[in-house]
Scaffold this active site. Structure first.
Site, mmCIF file in Angstrom:
data_model
loop_
_atom_site.group_PDB
_atom_site.id
_atom_site.type_symbol
_atom_site.label_atom_id
_atom_site.label_comp_id
_atom_site.label_asym_id
_atom_site.label_seq_id
_atom_site.Cartn_x
_atom_site.Cartn_y
_atom_site.Cartn_z
ATOM 1 N N TRP A 191 -3.155 -3.161 4.457
ATOM 2 C CA TRP A 191 -3.570 -2.237 5.510
ATOM 3 C C TRP A 191 -3.096 -2.738 6.877
ATOM 4 O O TRP A 191 -2.778 -1.963 7.765
ATOM 5 C CB TRP A 191 -5.099 -2.113 5.502
ATOM 6 C CG TRP A 191 -5.655 -1.325 6.641
ATOM 7 C CD1 TRP A 191 -5.814 0.027 6.687
ATOM 8 C CD2 TRP A 191 -6.139 -1.822 7.899
ATOM 9 N NE1 TRP A 191 -6.367 0.399 7.890
ATOM 10 C CE2 TRP A 191 -6.566 -0.721 8.656
ATOM 11 C CE3 TRP A 191 -6.253 -3.097 8.459
ATOM 12 C CZ2 TRP A 191 -7.102 -0.846 9.930
ATOM 13 C CZ3 TRP A 191 -6.770 -3.226 9.733
ATOM 14 C CH2 TRP A 191 -7.192 -2.112 10.455
ATOM 15 N N HIS A 192 -3.019 -4.089 7.017
ATOM 16 C CA HIS A 192 -2.663 -4.639 8.317
ATOM 17 C C HIS A 192 -1.203 -4.388 8.692
ATOM 18 O O HIS A 192 -0.872 -4.413 9.878
ATOM 19 C CB HIS A 192 -2.942 -6.151 8.355
ATOM 20 C CG HIS A 192 -4.395 -6.448 8.524
ATOM 21 N ND1 HIS A 192 -5.265 -6.481 7.472
ATOM 22 C CD2 HIS A 192 -5.131 -6.693 9.633
ATOM 23 C CE1 HIS A 192 -6.481 -6.754 7.932
ATOM 24 N NE2 HIS A 192 -6.432 -6.877 9.225
ATOM 25 N N GLY A 193 -0.352 -4.191 7.734
ATOM 26 C CA GLY A 193 1.036 -3.936 8.104
ATOM 27 C C GLY A 193 1.957 -3.904 6.913
ATOM 28 O O GLY A 193 1.601 -4.339 5.821
#
Lengths: 472, 348
Positions: A323-325
């Site tokens: 989700w962070h990248g």
């Protein structure tokens, strides 16, 4: 338009003044919605259409889910909401990673193709507003709430400017009821908001921005630096990301509070956690709650035996990492945390011992804290490094205690690390500071606020670097 | 139970009044602390410097040199005035670009020779002088933005520098944290070792003159070098733009005005090879050259002196930091400048 900029402060003062003048609740909500859209447009104007499209589709899907005649239709509509929201994140965030990974996989089979370069601009805050929206359809699907009647209210929930870009991630059940009546802050609430906003500004512009250039420099080319520099930079980054992100969350909470809205806390002294499970109850709380409620529980949670529980935990953390990248580095980071959580679960199952008491300076607590903190800090390596190779080199140079290379340990980095360590060591970790301070006498409050304001006007960095979590 | 609403409203009103009182007290305290820091750390240096160099007997010619610290330190003005037998007035401000220089100039039509000092460092559009909102009127900035259409971020920064100037009245330290940190460290170091020693990370031009005789860039350790590069990057040195923004517009205007003078010179100061290697690639260099060519074609009477092209100055040994010439560098640059000025004077 970041929270520490003059333009935001000017806009916010205008919002507060205009809101007081508006007597009608509907007009007030329209005003807040338009301001939120304008705020979003200050980053990238065309993407406001995407924001409205996501809100509108989930608004209608939410109604349909609620009125669905049978469970299979309900399930289909929920799946549609998931496909649309995750599809949007997937397209904007992961298309390049997916195609590039596919190219590398088929290259293993001997089929060569050109590298993929898709010129896709990531809409700022996309991961946050799609998660806000998904919480709504999920909650209706699970029967935890009824659909909101007004399209405008739903749009305001999604676009509410303090949380739009980088959270805290709102849940519909917590926020939508606050839109049913006029919200006006009491003096106590306003002061709480101001206090936490000031604290956030100190964290961001006095502490985090002061060390950001030094840390960027070292992480840009880790192989150039010696091991002590790399170690200090890693600890420095741990401090920076905490100060940066919790500073942003504090300012968001403060803005909302000054307008009479209540948002959930996002950070509570995470680095003083005595185990990794506690860490995730204190770090980015809104995300960990979201992942627990909508991912972990959807996978089955702990209802299907020990092995499935651990598998679900691992899968949730891997997805949380992703989700962070769009980088396998984030997946690795999520994986490290997933393994740590599973190990901690196994440990507690095996020993059946209660966790050591927090804030008692005894050997087991100190050891538990040190182990947790070391795991968290080491996991920041793949999180911050640009590539797998850089992460590996960074780790290797530190472990080998490589002394060849540039030594660059600026004094402000050491000072700021010491500040963060001292606060985590000596502050009672469950005291919500900003809610207590307005209850103190006027002299104590004057002293605290004067100190915060003085720090900002003397040490505040004017050329602020963007918040780290904006990229997610 | 009956709630006494009037009591509750009165309580709220009192609390609001208390909050306003708190805000006034805290602002007053922060303002005093800011002023005290400003004075104690010696940050109240004049935003602009003006010096006149004259050696009797001098001819009637007068030179007005406009620039930044690169000009003030990069040329031995005493020697220049003596050899040329002229009066030279230098007017400079920190990181001064043509935008500020336009308003520093006090040239009298028909009596002056104007020397405008520029460099690729100060012409970078993102590199803004702290003196800008002080020297350049707001309306001129608006006009420049309308005319040159810089990118939105730059336009915003330019416009918001004016409210920031207003904030600096009650809080003079606002936006100067780097200088403050450096000054504090220097004070601490001087306490520790007994003598004032300038910091490794001193911002450019802040410690002008102190390291001028003793330092050269090639002796810097790599960590210091990288930190200084990062500091410049953070200040906008990489944001060169197309060299066609407000700074270029101001430069054109200065040259327009200086047509009324005896002669005008645009002197391009060198920056260190290390700076060029880090920040100036072929595209940026080509844009800078194209800017100079367009200036020359628009103002054929203006003489462009390329100190940045001098082969002798292409060494980090001749700079005391990334952009400022040291004593050795100054000697070479001064000789070359004097030769150029002399040869220009001999031309019909």
């Amino acid at each position: 338009m970041i929270f520490t900029s003059l333009e935001f402060l000017a806009l916010f003062v205008i919002i507060l003044i205009v809101r007081i003048q508006i007597k009608n609740l509907n007009t007030e909500k329209w005003f807040l919605l338009i301001v939120s859209w304008l705020f979003y447009m200050s980053w990238n104007a065309p993407f406001v259409i995407l924001l409205i499209a996501v809100s509108t589709s989930d608004y209608f899907l939410g109604r349909q889910i609620h009125h669905a005649p049978n469970p299979s239709v309900k399930k289909f509509l929920m799946a549609s909401s998931l496909v649309i929201d995750l599809g949007i994140i997937g397209f904007f965030k992961y298309a390049t990673l997916t195609l590039e990974s596919w190219r590398q996989i088929i290259a293993l089979a001997g089929i060569q193709s050109d590298p993929v370069f898709l010129e896709i601009i990531l809409p700022i805050g996309v991961s946050f507003f799609t998660f806000h929206s998904l919480s709504y359809t999920f909650d209706i699907y699970r029967g935890r709430m009824t659909p909101v009647a007004s399209w405008r209210d739903y749009n305001l929930f999604i676009a509410f400017f303090p949380v739009l870009i980088a959270g805290p991630i709102l849940k519909a059940v917590d926020f939508l009821p606050q839109l049913l009546e006029r919200r006006r802050p009491t003096p106590y609430m306003f002061e709480c908001g101001l206090a936490v906003f000031l604290l956030g500004a100190v964290k961001k512009s006095v502490l985090s921005d002061q060390i950001a250039p030094q840390i960027d420099l070292i992480f840009a080319a880790p192989t150039q630096f010696d091991a002590p520099t790399l170690l200090i930079a890693l600890i420095g980054f741990s401090a920076q990301i905490f100060l940066d992100f919790s500073g942003y969350s504090d300012m968001a909470i403060g803005c909302a509070c000054m307008m009479g809205f209540t948002l959930m806390e996002n950070f509570r002294m995470p680095y003083s956690s005595i185990n990794i499970t506690e860490f995730w109850h204190r770090w980015h709380i809104s995300l960990s709650n979201w992942l627990r409620d909508y991912v972990y529980i959807s996978f089955g949670g702990n209802r299907h035996g020990t092995f499935r529980t651990h598998l679900n935990l691992m899968a949730t953390m891997l997805l949380g990492g992703l989700w962070h990248g769009a980088s396998w580095n984030f997946v690795l980071w999520g994986g490290i945390h997933g393994v740590a959580l599973v190990v901690h679960k196994l440990w507690t199952n095996f020993h059946h011992t209660a966790s050591p008491k927090p804030h008692c300076f005894k050997l087991p607590t100190i050891l538990a804290c040190t182990l947790t903190l070391s795991t968290v800090i080491l996991a920041w390596i793949p999180f911050r490094c640009l590539t797998f190779h850089d992460s590996y080199q960074y780790f290797l140079r530190m472990v080998d205690w490589e002394l060849e290379g540039t030594r660059s340990i600026p004094i402000q980095l050491v000072v700021i690390i010491s500040v963060v360590v001292a606060v985590h060591l000596f502050w009672k970790k469950d005291v919500v500071w900003y809610k207590n301070i307005p209850r103190k006498g006027i002299a104590a409050r004057a002293m605290v606020y004067s100190l915060l304001l003085t720090l900002i006007v003397i040490f505040g960095v004017s050329r602020a670097s963007p918040f780290i979590y904006f990229q997610f | 139970m009956k709630i006494d609403r009037s009591k509750s409203i009165k309580h709220d009103q009192n609390t609001w009044k208390q909050l306003v009182f708190l805000a006034v007290i805290c602002s007053a305290f922060a303002s005093s602390a800011s002023y005290a820091t400003y004075k104690l750390l010696g940050l109240n240096s004049p935003p602009r410097n003006e010096h006149t160099f004259r050696e009797k007997p001098y001819t009637s010619s007068h030179f007005e040199a406009l620039g930044s610290s690169l000009m003030a330190q990069g040329v031995d003005w005493d020697r220049t005035a003596r050899i040329l037998g002229a009066e030279v007035t230098t007017r400079s401000c920190g990181a001064g670009s043509p935008a500020e220089l336009e308003f520093l100039s006090q040239a009298v039509p028909g009596q002056n020779n104007t020397l405008i000092f520029i460099s690729i460092f100060e012409m970078a559009e993102g590199m803004l002088s702290e003196s800008r909102p002080i020297e350049v009127p707001f309306l001129v900035t608006l006009q420049d933005i309308a005319e040159t259409r810089p990118n939105w971020d730059l336009a915003k920064t330019l416009l918001w520098s004016y409210p920031l100037k207003a904030i600096k009245v009650p809080f003079p330290t606002t936006g100067r944290s780097w200088e403050i940190m450096v000054q504090i460290r220097d004070r601490l170091q001087s306490l520790r070792i007994g003598t004032a020693q300038k910091s490794d990370d001193a911002p450019i031009a802040l410690n002008a003159g102190t390291n001028f005789h003793t330092e050269n860039l090639s002796d810097w350790d790599h960590g210091r070098f990288l930190r200084n590069l990062e500091q410049l990057r953070n200040r906008g040195a990489t944001d060169h733009g197309d060299f066609s923004g407000p700074k270029f517009a101001a430069l054109k205007r200065i040259l327009e005005k200086s047509r009324l003078q005896h002669s005008s010179f645009v002197v391009v100061m060198p920056v260190s090879p290390a700076y060029n290697a880090a920040f100036v690639d072929e595209t940026i260099s080509a844009k800078f050259e194209s800017m100079l060519r367009s200036l020359e074609s628009a103002n054929p009477s203006a003489v462009v002196v390329r100190l940045d092209r001098m082969a002798a100055l292409q060494s980090d040994r001749l700079f005391w930091d990334l952009v400022h010439l040291n004593y050795e560098g100054q000697k070479l640059a001064t000789t070359e400048l004097i030769e150029e000025l002399k040869s220009a004077a001999q031309k019909p």
